[in-house]
Design an enzyme around this catalytic site. Structure first.
Site, PDB file in Angstrom:
ATOM      1  N   CYS A   1       0.824  -1.210   0.000  1.00  0.00           N
ATOM      2  CA  CYS A   1       0.000   0.000   0.000  1.00  0.00           C
ATOM      3  C   CYS A   1       0.861   1.264   0.000  1.00  0.00           C
ATOM      4  CB  CYS A   1      -0.857   0.048   1.251  1.00  0.00           C
ATOM      5  SG  CYS A   1      -1.742  -1.463   1.598  1.00  0.00           S
TER       6      CYS A   1
ATOM      7  N   ARG B   1       4.438   0.716  -6.187  1.00  0.00           N
ATOM      8  CA  ARG B   1       4.508  -0.188  -5.043  1.00  0.00           C
ATOM      9  C   ARG B   1       3.543  -1.362  -5.195  1.00  0.00           C
ATOM     10  NH1 ARG B   1       6.669   2.438  -0.360  1.00  0.00           N
ATOM     11  NH2 ARG B   1       5.299   1.251   1.006  1.00  0.00           N
TER      12      ARG B   1
ATOM     13  N   TRP C   1      -3.196  -2.492  -1.352  1.00  0.00           N
ATOM     14  CA  TRP C   1      -2.812  -3.818  -1.856  1.00  0.00           C
ATOM     15  C   TRP C   1      -3.491  -4.791  -0.895  1.00  0.00           C
ATOM     16  CZ3 TRP C   1       0.087  -8.116  -0.243  1.00  0.00           C
ATOM     17  CH2 TRP C   1       0.551  -8.962  -1.256  1.00  0.00           C
TER      18      TRP C   1
ATOM     19  N   ASN D   1      -1.311   1.555   6.214  1.00  0.00           N
ATOM     20  CA  ASN D   1      -0.473   0.493   5.629  1.00  0.00           C
ATOM     21  C   ASN D   1      -0.145  -0.467   6.751  1.00  0.00           C
ATOM     22  OD1 ASN D   1      -0.322   1.943   3.312  1.00  0.00           O
ATOM     23  ND2 ASN D   1       1.881   2.330   3.413  1.00  0.00           N
ATOM     24  N   GLY D   2      -0.189  -1.744   6.491  1.00  0.00           N
ATOM     25  CA  GLY D   2       0.202  -2.705   7.521  1.00  0.00           C
ATOM     26  C   GLY D   2      -0.950  -3.620   7.874  1.00  0.00           C
TER      27      GLY D   2
ATOM     28  N   GLU E   1      17.926 -16.001 -10.785  1.00  0.00           N
ATOM     29  CA  GLU E   1      17.479 -14.613 -10.948  1.00  0.00           C
ATOM     30  C   GLU E   1      16.845 -14.414 -12.328  1.00  0.00           C
ATOM     31  OE1 GLU E   1      16.759 -12.144  -9.313  1.00  0.00           O
ATOM     32  OE2 GLU E   1      16.979 -10.379 -10.584  1.00  0.00           O
TER      33      GLU E   1
ATOM     34  N   LYS F   1      13.024 -13.196 -12.867  1.00  0.00           N
ATOM     35  CA  LYS F   1      12.638 -12.021 -13.669  1.00  0.00           C
ATOM     36  C   LYS F   1      11.571 -12.406 -14.685  1.00  0.00           C
ATOM     37  CE  LYS F   1      13.801  -9.310 -11.783  1.00  0.00           C
ATOM     38  NZ  LYS F   1      14.680  -9.182 -10.674  1.00  0.00           N
TER      39      LYS F   1
ATOM     40  N   GLU G   1       8.094 -12.977 -12.984  1.00  0.00           N
ATOM     41  CA  GLU G   1       7.355 -11.835 -12.456  1.00  0.00           C
ATOM     42  C   GLU G   1       6.948 -10.841 -13.536  1.00  0.00           C
ATOM     43  OE1 GLU G   1       9.493  -9.508  -9.541  1.00  0.00           O
ATOM     44  OE2 GLU G   1      11.408  -9.934 -10.471  1.00  0.00           O
TER      45      GLU G   1
ATOM     46  N   HIS H   1      19.214 -34.538 -11.907  1.00  0.00           N
ATOM     47  CA  HIS H   1      18.502 -35.069 -10.732  1.00  0.00           C
ATOM     48  C   HIS H   1      17.012 -34.730 -10.760  1.00  0.00           C
ATOM     49  CE1 HIS H   1      22.333 -36.233  -9.043  1.00  0.00           C
ATOM     50  NE2 HIS H   1      22.786 -35.065  -9.439  1.00  0.00           N
TER      51      HIS H   1
ATOM     52  N   LYS I   1       6.137  -3.630  -4.612  1.00  0.00           N
ATOM     53  CA  LYS I   1       7.550  -3.286  -4.633  1.00  0.00           C
ATOM     54  C   LYS I   1       8.194  -3.492  -3.263  1.00  0.00           C
ATOM     55  CE  LYS I   1      11.432  -1.740  -6.175  1.00  0.00           C
ATOM     56  NZ  LYS I   1      12.243  -2.748  -6.864  1.00  0.00           N
TER      57      LYS I   1
END
Ligand code: F6R
Length: 618
Positions: free
Chosen positions: A2, A27, A80, A106-107, A491, A495, A498, A514, A613
């Site tokens: 948020c 964000r 969010w 927020n939270g 990584e 990328k 997402e 394996h 974010k």
């Protein structure tokens, strides 16, 4: 996560609030809202609007609203969703039964269920499913029981009853010349203008108005009027804190000529790394200068183990750091997801160091890992970008990244900058131990060349776009790498996931046999990182194994390697550097590949779905 903005001052609040939440869009959010207090009329009143979806939906709604939204103080929010669907009712700001107090949060309020039940018994009417709404009814309740209470006094009472994390902005029509902001484990910064204040979840929303910032600390309440502010803590003690000047420019938080922040930040990497290295390379002496570590250099000399805790891309930077520290500084190193570390009762030894890596400096799990180590009296070091963030403040010592704000949800420049700083740190530690002058010189000289080498890779943009066009319709990818480039395989896969929503797995190439090899066929391409280094021959064997199963291959290889061209479908070349530094180069084509696949598949690159974010809740 948020985003919060609050304004009080001499200008009309609405445009500033909308502009502020637009800056915070990156964000991640799914609904939004604004409340403005008209304090220039006889009976001051709060007007509000909320909507699901993007800020333009809210703007349209406001344009059609009969009463308009007018006033010189207000709050705005991008939500969010955590508790309750992302719809208009659950969007913030929330209000009390009389629509006099409005609040954005927020939270997470952990004990909201019991508090809500209590308030319902007392006759409060709730409209949303959120945890946040209890706060505003609790404020109302305090006001009912103590009619003489000021808004901040009611807030203090409420905060003592709740458990959880919060950044809050509150306005109250009965105190029209005031805005109250509260911070507890959820970032909130206070921008001081000329006869005005603007509060926001992060500094990028303030840059247009001021560079004078006060970072609120956990458990602090700020009371703002247009002319002055006061801060006090949960023990009612007054807090005095000098404003700090932040160096970021307004331009750096804008896209400029780039279509997306992600592409801009990929292209900013040469400059970002230069900024991370500036004044820190003493190549002649084979040393590095890390001012932020000087106060703890004796403790670092005695360190016997480094534990790295971080999340996501920052965690993968830590995985590269593990190889670097063990090979060049000779220090046993372990890396853990901060989210696991905090719960697994880690066993510390006396000379352990905890190193946390966090671009935002606010990631909840990383912060919790840090606090766990501090509790056990372990020296804590941070690699952080956001100056004044919680992690930056709470670590014993650290190194700032100095890369400007990273706006794109997909982290790029923070990753390569973190790798550069981990290399600096390895020289710092190595030279305290057995590393020779020659080796110190070699690493620092080669590290200094990295920005120019990245510039060369960025010239392959068009070639990478063409490759992305060929592969955009594939639904599965395997990324393979070994040693320093094993975390880069992960990584690269992260990328792609997402930014293009395409399934991708990143594996150590030695692990392929394996399990993952079972999936390889002509519909399942592999991206293989095979620079000319100590494990190159092994990578070629893995390439042959993929080929034998008709899997298409995109290889990242060192310039001049003609052999690999004969055996794979596509090659993207990177310049030669030290093996330990190849990850900083090899990741760049993978960032561009993920970006272009995402663009070609129509993904909203700067606001990928479900992602946020700065992950300030667990
Ligand atoms: C991925 C990404 C995330 C972050 C992670 C940690 O592109 O951006 O995985 O790396 O959320 O964030 P910080 O570094 O702010 O702690």
């Amino acid at each position: 996560m948020c985003g919060i903005v609050g304004y009080i001052g001499k200008q009309k609040a609405l445009p500033i609030l909308l502009d502020g939440i637009k800056t915070l869009e990156y964000r991640g959010y799914d609904s939004t809202g604004v409340a403005v207090l008209n304090n220039k009329i006889n009976a001051p009143k709060i007007y509000y609007a909320k909507s699901a979806g993007r800020i333009n939906v809210l703007e349209e709604k406001i344009a059609h609203q009969k009463n308009g939204i007018d006033g010189f103080a207000g709050i705005a929010h991008t939500r969010w969703a955590t508790h309750g669907e992302p719809n208009e009712v659950n969007a913030h700001p929330h209000f009390d039964c009389k629509k006099q107090i409005f609040l954005a949060h927020n939270g997470i309020i952990e004990n909201y269920k019991e508090l809500k039940a209590n308030l319902i018994k007392k006759g409060h009417k709730f409209s949303s499913e959120t945890d946040t709404e209890v706060l505003v009814h609790m404020l109302e309740d305090e006001r009912n029981e103590n009619p003489g209470f000021l808004l901040e006094e009611a807030a203090l009472k409420v905060l003592k009853k709740i458990k959880g994390t919060y950044g809050l902005v509150i306005i109250d029509a009965r105190e029209p010349e005031k805005l109250v902001a509260v911070r507890n484990f959820s970032p909130l910064v206070l921008g001081i203008g000329d006869g005005e204040y603007i509060v926001a979840s992060d500094a990028s929303a303030l840059l247009k108005y001021t560079r004078q910032i006060v970072f609120l600390h956990d458990g602090e309440i700020a009371v703002l009027t247009p002319e002055k502010h006061k801060i006090f803590n949960l023990r009612s003690e007054s807090v005095t804190r000098e404003p700090e000047k932040i160096e970021w420019t307004e331009e750096i938080a804008k896209k400029g000529d780039f279509p997306h922040f992600m592409l801009k930040e990929i292209f900013e990497q040469p400059e970002a790394i230069e900024n991370s290295l500036r004044g820190r390379l003493l190549s002649k002496e084979g040393l590095v200068k890390l001012g932020g570590l000087e106060s703890v250099q004796d403790k670092l000399r005695e360190a016997e183990r480094i534990i790295i805790a971080a999340c996501g891309t920052a965690y993968l930077a830590g995985r590269v750091g593990e190889y670097i520290f063990e090979e060049y500084a000779g220090i046993p190193t372990e890396v853990d997801f901060a989210s696991e570390f905090r719960y697994r009762k880690p066993v510390f030894r006396k000379n352990d160091i905890l190193l946390v890596i966090s671009q935002s400096g606010e990631t909840a799990d990383t912060l919790a890992a840090l606090r766990e180590a501090k509790q056990k009296n372990i020296l804590t070091i941070g690699i952080v970008n956001v100056v004044g963030s919680s992690i930056a403040r709470e670590t014993d010592a650290g190194v700032y990244q100095h890369i400007g704000p990273e706006i794109s949800v997909a982290s790029t420049k923070a990753f390569t900058s973190a790798l550069s700083i981990l290399t600096l740190f390895s020289v710092f530690l190595g030279r305290q131990r057995g590393m020779s002058l020659t080796m110190g010189r070699r690493i620092t000289e080669e590290l200094g060349k990295i920005p120019d080498l990245i510039k060369q890779i960025l010239k392959s943009k068009d070639q990478i776009f063409e490759i992305a066009k060929k592969y955009e319709s594939y639904n599965n990818f395997l990324y393979l790498g070994r040693k320093y480039n094993m975390p880069i395989a992960q990584e690269g896969a992260l990328k792609l996931k997402e930014i293009s929503y395409v399934h991708a797995e990143g594996y150590g190439a030695g692990e392929m046999k394996h399990g993952p090899i079972a999936m390889i066929n002509k519909e399942f391409p592999s991206v293989v990182i095979a620079p000319s280094d100590s494990v190159y021959e092994k990578m070629i064997s893995n390439i042959e194994e993929v080929k034998a199963r008709r899997g298409p291959i995109i290889a990242i290889a060192t310039e001049g390697n003609k052999e690999i061209k004969q055996i794979v479908e596509e090659v993207i070349y990177i310049p030669k550097t030290l093996e330990m530094l190849t990850p900083i180069l090899s990741v760049v084509p993978l960032q561009l590949f993920a970006y272009f696949v995402g663009v070609l598949r129509g993904v909203d690159i700067d606001q990928p779905k479900n992602l946020a974010k700065s992950v300030t809740v667990e």
